[in-house]
Design a protein around this motif. Sequence first.
Motif, PDB file in Angstrom:
ATOM      1  N   ARG A 286       0.826  -1.203   0.000  1.00  0.00           N
ATOM      2  CA  ARG A 286       0.000   0.000   0.000  1.00  0.00           C
ATOM      3  C   ARG A 286       0.869   1.264   0.000  1.00  0.00           C
ATOM      4  N   GLN A 287       1.930   1.232   0.815  1.00  0.00           N
ATOM      5  CA  GLN A 287       2.799   2.397   0.916  1.00  0.00           C
ATOM      6  C   GLN A 287       3.623   2.596  -0.353  1.00  0.00           C
ATOM      7  N   ARG A 288       4.184   1.507  -0.869  1.00  0.00           N
ATOM      8  CA  ARG A 288       5.078   1.630  -2.038  1.00  0.00           C
ATOM      9  C   ARG A 288       4.328   2.043  -3.292  1.00  0.00           C
ATOM     10  N   PHE A 289       3.137   1.508  -3.500  1.00  0.00           N
ATOM     11  CA  PHE A 289       2.436   1.746  -4.760  1.00  0.00           C
ATOM     12  C   PHE A 289       1.225   2.686  -4.615  1.00  0.00           C
ATOM     13  N   GLU A 290       1.053   3.241  -3.410  1.00  0.00           N
ATOM     14  CA  GLU A 290      -0.044   4.185  -3.144  1.00  0.00           C
ATOM     15  C   GLU A 290      -1.399   3.556  -3.481  1.00  0.00           C
ATOM     16  N   LEU A 291      -1.622   2.369  -2.910  1.00  0.00           N
ATOM     17  CA  LEU A 291      -2.859   1.632  -3.148  1.00  0.00           C
ATOM     18  C   LEU A 291      -3.835   1.847  -1.999  1.00  0.00           C
ATOM     19  N   THR A 292      -5.088   1.541  -2.272  1.00  0.00           N
ATOM     20  CA  THR A 292      -6.062   1.484  -1.181  1.00  0.00           C
ATOM     21  C   THR A 292      -5.866   0.165  -0.451  1.00  0.00           C
ATOM     22  N   LEU A 293      -6.542   0.020   0.703  1.00  0.00           N
ATOM     23  CA  LEU A 293      -6.421  -1.214   1.466  1.00  0.00           C
ATOM     24  C   LEU A 293      -6.876  -2.409   0.639  1.00  0.00           C
ATOM     25  N   ARG A 294      -8.019  -2.288  -0.046  1.00  0.00           N
ATOM     26  CA  ARG A 294      -8.544  -3.404  -0.824  1.00  0.00           C
ATOM     27  C   ARG A 294      -7.655  -3.703  -2.026  1.00  0.00           C
ATOM     28  N   GLU A 295      -7.110  -2.662  -2.637  1.00  0.00           N
ATOM     29  CA  GLU A 295      -6.219  -2.882  -3.787  1.00  0.00           C
ATOM     30  C   GLU A 295      -4.963  -3.631  -3.357  1.00  0.00           C
ATOM     31  N   SER A 296      -4.433  -3.275  -2.193  1.00  0.00           N
ATOM     32  CA  SER A 296      -3.227  -3.968  -1.716  1.00  0.00           C
ATOM     33  C   SER A 296      -3.535  -5.411  -1.345  1.00  0.00           C
ATOM     34  N   ASP A 297      -4.736  -5.665  -0.801  1.00  0.00           N
ATOM     35  CA  ASP A 297      -5.138  -7.045  -0.506  1.00  0.00           C
ATOM     36  C   ASP A 297      -5.197  -7.868  -1.792  1.00  0.00           C
ATOM     37  N   VAL A 298      -5.823  -7.292  -2.818  1.00  0.00           N
ATOM     38  CA  VAL A 298      -5.943  -8.001  -4.101  1.00  0.00           C
ATOM     39  C   VAL A 298      -4.566  -8.271  -4.695  1.00  0.00           C
ATOM     40  N   LEU A 299      -3.684  -7.271  -4.671  1.00  0.00           N
ATOM     41  CA  LEU A 299      -2.345  -7.438  -5.233  1.00  0.00           C
ATOM     42  C   LEU A 299      -1.562  -8.511  -4.487  1.00  0.00           C
ATOM     43  N   LEU A 300      -1.711  -8.555  -3.168  1.00  0.00           N
ATOM     44  CA  LEU A 300      -1.011  -9.570  -2.393  1.00  0.00           C
ATOM     45  C   LEU A 300      -1.422 -10.970  -2.834  1.00  0.00           C
ATOM     46  N   TRP A 301      -2.725 -11.185  -3.035  1.00  0.00           N
ATOM     47  CA  TRP A 301      -3.181 -12.517  -3.435  1.00  0.00           C
ATOM     48  C   TRP A 301      -2.847 -12.818  -4.886  1.00  0.00           C
ATOM     49  N   ILE A 302      -2.761 -11.776  -5.716  1.00  0.00           N
ATOM     50  CA  ILE A 302      -2.280 -11.974  -7.088  1.00  0.00           C
ATOM     51  C   ILE A 302      -0.835 -12.481  -7.058  1.00  0.00           C
ATOM     52  N   ALA A 303      -0.040 -11.882  -6.187  1.00  0.00           N
ATOM     53  CA  ALA A 303       1.362 -12.296  -6.051  1.00  0.00           C
ATOM     54  C   ALA A 303       1.478 -13.716  -5.525  1.00  0.00           C
ATOM     55  N   ASN A 304       0.422 -14.182  -4.839  1.00  0.00           N
ATOM     56  CA  ASN A 304       0.421 -15.551  -4.327  1.00  0.00           C
ATOM     57  C   ASN A 304      -0.203 -16.533  -5.320  1.00  0.00           C
ATOM     58  N   GLY A 305      -0.454 -16.065  -6.533  1.00  0.00           N
ATOM     59  CA  GLY A 305      -0.905 -16.955  -7.600  1.00  0.00           C
ATOM     60  C   GLY A 305      -2.385 -17.291  -7.590  1.00  0.00           C
ATOM     61  N   LYS A 306      -3.195 -16.508  -6.893  1.00  0.00           N
ATOM     62  CA  LYS A 306      -4.631 -16.793  -6.804  1.00  0.00           C
ATOM     63  C   LYS A 306      -5.384 -16.198  -7.998  1.00  0.00           C
ATOM     64  N   THR A 307      -6.449 -16.870  -8.402  1.00  0.00           N
ATOM     65  CA  THR A 307      -7.307 -16.372  -9.471  1.00  0.00           C
ATOM     66  C   THR A 307      -8.287 -15.343  -8.911  1.00  0.00           C
ATOM     67  N   ASN A 308      -8.965 -14.619  -9.818  1.00  0.00           N
ATOM     68  CA  ASN A 308      -9.969 -13.641  -9.366  1.00  0.00           C
ATOM     69  C   ASN A 308     -11.056 -14.316  -8.542  1.00  0.00           C
ATOM     70  N   ARG A 309     -11.462 -15.504  -8.967  1.00  0.00           N
ATOM     71  CA  ARG A 309     -12.510 -16.226  -8.241  1.00  0.00           C
ATOM     72  C   ARG A 309     -12.042 -16.585  -6.831  1.00  0.00           C
ATOM     73  N   GLU A 310     -10.797 -17.076  -6.717  1.00  0.00           N
ATOM     74  CA  GLU A 310     -10.255 -17.438  -5.401  1.00  0.00           C
ATOM     75  C   GLU A 310     -10.093 -16.207  -4.512  1.00  0.00           C
ATOM     76  N   ILE A 311      -9.621 -15.104  -5.111  1.00  0.00           N
ATOM     77  CA  ILE A 311      -9.449 -13.868  -4.338  1.00  0.00           C
ATOM     78  C   ILE A 311     -10.802 -13.370  -3.845  1.00  0.00           C
ATOM     79  N   GLY A 312     -11.822 -13.478  -4.714  1.00  0.00           N
ATOM     80  CA  GLY A 312     -13.174 -13.066  -4.309  1.00  0.00           C
ATOM     81  C   GLY A 312     -13.666 -13.852  -3.115  1.00  0.00           C
ATOM     82  N   GLN A 313     -13.395 -15.160  -3.084  1.00  0.00           N
ATOM     83  CA  GLN A 313     -13.811 -15.993  -1.957  1.00  0.00           C
ATOM     84  C   GLN A 313     -13.051 -15.624  -0.696  1.00  0.00           C
TER      85      GLN A 313
END
Length: 301
Positions: A235-262
């Motif tokens: 969030r600090q490095r890329f000036e993201l919102t809390l939800r955006e940083s959560d999504v990016l973290l799970w993207i980095a962990n290889g999760k799909t949009n469906r998995e991240i949504g769950q």
Amino acid sequence: MKLHNDRKTVVMVVDDAVDSIRMINDAMEEAGMTVLVALEGNQALTISQNITPDVVLMDALMPHMDGFETCRRLKENPAFSDIPVIFMTGLSDTEHVVMGLNAGGVDYVTKPINTTELLARMDVHLANARMARSARSALDTAGQNLFAVDRGGNLLWSTPQVCRYLADTGQPGFPDIRAQLEEWLGHNPDPGHTMPLQVLDTSRSVEFLALVDEREYLLRLRTPQNQNTATAALRQRFELTLRESDVLLWIANGKTNREIGQILEMSPRTVNKHLEQVFRKLGVENRTAAAACAIRLLATQ
């Protein structure tokens, strides 16, 4: 013939025949290469503890330790995983060719050596080896600490960073790690499953990614992170919102949009809308590039 390098190519010649060494040495030096000489297998192993050559020319038949065993021993060192070993032998029958390839060699030439042919073969294998090392260094740069083992947990190759963590020859605890990997892989884990691992007094984990060609287990070495700390860093490095940083973290962990949504209790469509903002703020065009940015940052935390 000059091999195309920005620096001198280092060749280790392992041969007990002085006349053969002299001929090869003259040809290699004329091609602008540096030659290291080992008269028998144990001497080659000693040299390999301090110097990693670009290519090894290995006599197949030598006293005390033949070239096949010497090659196997050299290949136990992860630093030699990409180093091409070319066998030199007067034996061109299929049995000895197969023995050389099974020991870890990439090619063979028959004696008496045709140095022009030998240099041409070396040029091809050196280019392939450097391409492989470049690819693994790129994976390291992207924060992808990858390595591969066989079913018995024996290290086959690794990216440079993992090599520093898991060096078989320099890591007294590696036999324990090998045993843990062998037991874990024996249970046929599904892709994405992880196993905790203690490496150099640091708590890490290993993630199983895929089984390649029914023999090579592709793994990722991970450092467990506190999720709140990780999202705060993103969030600090890329000036993201809390939800955006959560999504990016799970993207980095290889999760799909469906998995991240769950995981985050939102619809895949909402995840995608957050991703659009993440791409814009990171200046990237796809999730692979976004994940690489996040992994690089988290690897430094």
